[in-house]
Motif scaffolding. Structure first.
Motif, PDB file in Angstrom:
ATOM      1  N   SER A 108      13.344  -4.850  -0.833  1.00 41.46           N
ATOM      2  CA  SER A 108      11.980  -5.351  -0.721  1.00 41.46           C
ATOM      3  C   SER A 108      11.281  -5.406  -2.073  1.00 41.46           C
ATOM      4  O   SER A 108      10.665  -6.417  -2.425  1.00 41.46           O
ATOM      5  N   ARG A 109      11.382  -4.338  -2.844  1.00 40.67           N
ATOM      6  CA  ARG A 109      10.625  -4.260  -4.091  1.00 40.67           C
ATOM      7  C   ARG A 109      11.229  -5.112  -5.205  1.00 40.67           C
ATOM      8  O   ARG A 109      10.503  -5.550  -6.107  1.00 40.67           O
ATOM      9  N   HIS A 110      12.530  -5.338  -5.152  1.00 33.84           N
ATOM     10  CA  HIS A 110      13.122  -6.198  -6.182  1.00 33.84           C
ATOM     11  C   HIS A 110      12.792  -7.658  -5.909  1.00 33.84           C
ATOM     12  O   HIS A 110      12.315  -8.373  -6.797  1.00 33.84           O
ATOM     13  N   GLY A 112      10.552  -8.839  -3.740  1.00 33.12           N
ATOM     14  CA  GLY A 112       9.129  -9.076  -3.521  1.00 33.12           C
ATOM     15  C   GLY A 112       8.276  -8.893  -4.760  1.00 33.12           C
ATOM     16  O   GLY A 112       7.338  -9.671  -4.992  1.00 33.12           O
ATOM     17  N   ARG A 113       8.595  -7.869  -5.578  1.00 36.22           N
ATOM     18  CA  ARG A 113       7.796  -7.573  -6.766  1.00 36.22           C
ATOM     19  C   ARG A 113       8.546  -7.807  -8.069  1.00 36.22           C
ATOM     20  O   ARG A 113       7.950  -7.746  -9.136  1.00 36.22           O
ATOM     21  N   LEU A 115      10.864  -5.870  -9.363  1.00 37.81           N
ATOM     22  CA  LEU A 115      11.086  -4.624 -10.099  1.00 37.81           C
ATOM     23  C   LEU A 115      12.553  -4.476 -10.482  1.00 37.81           C
ATOM     24  O   LEU A 115      13.456  -4.797  -9.709  1.00 37.81           O
ATOM     25  N   LYS A 180       7.657  -3.781 -15.336  1.00 33.59           N
ATOM     26  CA  LYS A 180       8.475  -3.849 -14.133  1.00 33.59           C
ATOM     27  C   LYS A 180       9.816  -3.152 -14.298  1.00 33.59           C
ATOM     28  O   LYS A 180      10.674  -3.225 -13.409  1.00 33.59           O
TER      29      LYS A 180
END
Length: 212
Positions: A108-110, A112-113, A115, A180
């Protein structure tokens, strides 16, 4: 000649005669102290039941790690041994799964954001995920995938930096990637390629880029 009458009504023993004057005899018991009313003591909830209810409420709609739930139980005064027993039971039935949590977090965080692995590892550590599970979750991101994501981030940001001088564009774009979690070498390489495609002179970056 007046007739004299000496008759009076006989008293009836035990007869209740209404007392229109509100005498004490008609209010038997009034004035005596009433028994003190005592509220029943509150029922103490079983700590294990309380811990289960807290965990279920926190898990509703939001996966959490064992450490996150454990910290929440301790803040609410649940004894440590009771908390550990409940948490272990939740793990046994699959309600707590730190490995799945880490996998989903990275995904999700990679995507979506954007990171990078370094930032993702830092976030998972703060949530109490074991280092072995973190490494396993980050294994789904290889170096090529990380660089592709970095390029996408720079491409989206590039237009908003047009009109700035070269050094300011570099700092803004590379700084965005650094926040990031991308390494300095990767950030400078990706930014250099993006600027070159726009016709910018990037020879000044040769001294900043690490040796291949």
């Amino acid at each position: 000649m007046t007739r004299r009458t000496d008759w009076t009504p006989p008293e009836t023993e035990g007869e209740n005669v209404p007392d229109s004057g509100g005498s004490r005899s008609s209010r038997a018991g009034r004035g005596l102290p009433r028994p003190e009313r005592r509220d029943a003591p509150p029922v103490q909830q079983d700590p294990a039941e309380q811990a289960r209810a807290i965990c279920l409420r926190l898990l509703t709609g939001t996966p959490r790690t064992r450490k996150q739930l454990g910290d929440a139980l301790l803040r609410r005064g649940i004894p440590h041994d009771v908390a550990e027993e409940v948490l272990s039971r939740f793990e046994d039935v699959g309600l707590i799964d730190d490995a799945s949590f880490a996998d989903a977090w990275v995904e999700s965080r990679h995507h979506g954001r954007g990171l990078a692995r370094r930032a993702l590892a830092r976030e998972l550590r703060t949530k109490g995920v074991d280092s072995v599970l973190i490494d396993d979750a980050l294994g789904q991101l290889d170096a090529d995938q990380e660089e592709r994501t970095a390029r996408e981030l720079v491409d989206r940001k590039l237009r908003s930096t047009r009109g700035l001088d070269r050094d300011k564009r570099l700092r803004r774009l590379a700084g965005m990637l650094a926040r990031k979690g991308y390494s300095e070498g990767l950030a400078l390489r990706v930014v250099r390629q993006a600027l070159e495609q726009e016709g910018e002179d990037t020879e000044f970056l040769d001294c900043r880029l690490p040796d291949p």
